[in-house]
Design an enzyme around this catalytic site. Structure first.
Site, short mmCIF file in Angstrom:
data_model
loop_
_atom_site.label_atom_id
_atom_site.label_comp_id
_atom_site.label_asym_id
_atom_site.label_seq_id
_atom_site.Cartn_x
_atom_site.Cartn_y
_atom_site.Cartn_z
N GLU A 270 0.82 -1.21 0.00
CA GLU A 270 0.00 0.00 0.00
C GLU A 270 0.85 1.26 0.00
O GLU A 270 0.42 2.32 -0.45
CB GLU A 270 -0.93 0.01 1.23
CG GLU A 270 -2.40 -0.11 0.86
CD GLU A 270 -3.34 -0.02 2.05
OE1 GLU A 270 -2.90 0.01 3.21
OE2 GLU A 270 -4.56 0.01 1.80
N HIS A 291 8.08 -26.89 -1.23
CA HIS A 291 7.56 -28.03 -1.99
C HIS A 291 6.45 -27.61 -2.93
O HIS A 291 5.64 -28.42 -3.35
CB HIS A 291 7.08 -29.12 -1.02
CG HIS A 291 8.24 -29.75 -0.29
ND1 HIS A 291 8.71 -31.01 -0.57
CD2 HIS A 291 9.05 -29.25 0.67
CE1 HIS A 291 9.76 -31.26 0.21
NE2 HIS A 291 9.97 -30.22 0.97
N LYS A 400 -14.16 0.56 -3.92
CA LYS A 400 -15.23 1.02 -3.03
C LYS A 400 -16.32 1.71 -3.83
O LYS A 400 -17.51 1.51 -3.59
CB LYS A 400 -14.67 1.98 -1.97
CG LYS A 400 -13.75 1.31 -0.97
CD LYS A 400 -13.35 2.30 0.12
CE LYS A 400 -12.29 1.74 1.03
NZ LYS A 400 -11.71 2.73 1.92
O1 PA5 Z 1 -3.24 1.64 5.80
C1 PA5 Z 1 -4.36 2.11 5.69
O2 PA5 Z 1 -4.59 3.32 5.89
C2 PA5 Z 1 -5.56 1.24 5.34
O3 PA5 Z 1 -5.18 -0.07 5.06
C3 PA5 Z 1 -6.57 1.24 6.49
O4 PA5 Z 1 -5.97 0.79 7.65
C4 PA5 Z 1 -7.81 0.38 6.18
O5 PA5 Z 1 -8.38 0.75 4.95
C5 PA5 Z 1 -8.84 0.50 7.28
O6 PA5 Z 1 -9.24 1.81 7.44
P1 PA5 Z 1 -10.05 2.33 8.69
O7 PA5 Z 1 -9.21 2.16 9.88
O8 PA5 Z 1 -10.36 3.74 8.39
O9 PA5 Z 1 -11.29 1.49 8.78
#
Ligand code: PA5
Length: 410
Positions: A270, A291, A400
């Protein structure tokens, strides 16, 4: 803990420019002026009162329940899951931890709900934005189950909310119902939040020493000897990508690290994967994957480099019985496991595969804290060298939007 970058095949002395730029990024991240860098100084400047509140709330939860369900997704779940699993689950006499809200599979949720029937339950819901569909839906269903079982008043004493200080539905709900809540700091993004209340509360409920986790991270942050290693790792990753190694395979011979691997995948994927850039993070658990995908590593397309995390002292070991025969009898299982690990490194290096090694003396809170900080900082540095923002995730919004359109058409 020892980290050996030399097996990366990158001659750091030839990467002067990249090294200088990485050092500048390290300073910039430490300057406190860069957006979303609250995690940088968190381990050594953690608010003492808040830490005490986290610990005493964890003890309160532990006294009330035998099962604590933690609802969250991405950075609001993976860090705690990674640490708790690496430490072998909950400590004795502490609640078991179950995670929910990391998908919308009804059968996953049903399993959690079935488990709740046989236990005394508390619920921790974590969402920084307070509007993540996966988490909010699981929370709404589980909360109803709690209301049904305990009644609204008692259920309210078993619900704990971690969210933004002001924004989002969850904050309003916590205030309205007077649920005990913690703030997810606005200057820390989800995947960098494991050392904030987001990770520390569930880890403390499971009975682990969150102070030691912070100590390990603080030592990594403040000990200047680690700075060079951090920079060299970040530089190697960027140079390897430039040289066509676009996949980093994190690998380990210890099942307990599976979710640490998942956390690494999120952190690097990310943070770096945007604008058509980034190293794809993959995780393999050996010997199992030797394996299967081991064949590809040894003789397939050479598009990857490897980072081996090895644990020197295992919690358990077994002597191999006489009837197992030569050459195994009389040795221990962990000795053989170590030979497999060294054998893989030798075989892969003979094939020209770059292998970085991280040797961790043992899986405890202190070394996990060290590793967490090492990877967070080197990830942010390498993302900056690629010219991408390590702290946003604009691509996640696309699914989303499509999903919301489809939900409205239902
Ligand atoms: O690293 C990030 O910002 C994302 O992976 C969030 O942690 C994830 O989308 C969850 O978001 P939230 O804590 O707003 O529900």
């Amino acid at each position: 803990m020892k980290i050996d970058i030399s097996g990366s095949g990158i001659a750091i002395e030839n990467e002067k420019k990249l090294l200088e730029a990485s050092a500048a990024s390290y300073d910039e991240l430490n300057s406190g002026t860069y957006e979303y860098t609250g995690w940088v100084s968190l381990p050594h400047s953690f608010d003492k009162e808040l830490l005490e509140d986290i610990k005493s709330t964890a003890n309160e939860i532990s006294a009330k329940c035998t099962l604590c369900v933690v609802v969250g997704i991405g950075g609001s779940y993976l860090g705690a899951k990674a640490v708790i699993d690496a430490l072998g689950g909950s400590a004795e006499n502490r609640p078991k931890i179950e995670f929910a809200g990391y998908n919308m599979s009804a059968s996953t949720l049903k399993k959690v709900m079935d488990r709740m029937d046989d236990e005394e339950v508390c619920l921790i819901v974590i969402s920084k934005s307070g509007k993540t569909v996966e988490s909010l839906l699981a929370y709404s269903i589980l909360k109803d189950k709690l209301f049904e079982r305990y009644g609204r008043d008692e259920a309210g004493k078993r619900i704990y909310v971690l969210t933004d200080e002001e924004k989002g539905e969850l904050r309003a709900e916590a205030a309205q119902n007077q649920y005990k809540s913690f703030v997810v700091p606005s200057d820390i993004g989800g995947r960098y939040s494991v050392l904030s209340a987001v990770g520390l509360l569930p880890i403390a409920v499971a009975g682990h020493d969150v102070g030691k986790l912070l100590d390990g991270a603080a030592d990594m942050a403040l000990d200047k000897e680690w700075k060079d290693t951090l920079l060299h790792y970040a530089v190697s990753r960027v140079a390897l990508l430039r040289d066509g190694k676009c996949v980093e395979v994190f690998e380990y011979f210890e099942d307990k690290l599976k979710y640490f691997g998942e956390w690494l995948k999120q952190l690097f994927g990310e943070s770096e994967g945007k604008d058509g850039k980034g190293t794809y993070p993959a995780c393999l658990c050996f010997s199992r994957d030797l394996h299967s995908i081991g064949q590809f590593l040894q003789q397939g397309s050479q598009i990857f480099h490897e980072t081996m995390i090895s644990i020197e002292n295992s919690e358990y070991d077994f002597e191999i019985p006489e009837h197992a025969g030569y050459p195994y009898a009389g040795k221990t299982l962990e000795q053989i496991n170590n030979c497999a690990e060294k054998g893989v490194i030798l075989a892969h290096r003979k094939n020209g595969i770059p292998v970085i090694t991280i040797e961790v003396p043992e899986l405890n809170e202190y070394y996990l804290g060290k590793m967490i900080y090492f990877f967070e900082m080197s990830c942010a540095i390498s993302a900056l060298q690629l010219g991408v923002n390590p702290f946003d995730q604009p691509g996640v919004e696309m699914y989303k939007q499509e999903m919301q359109k489809l939900i409205r058409e239902l």
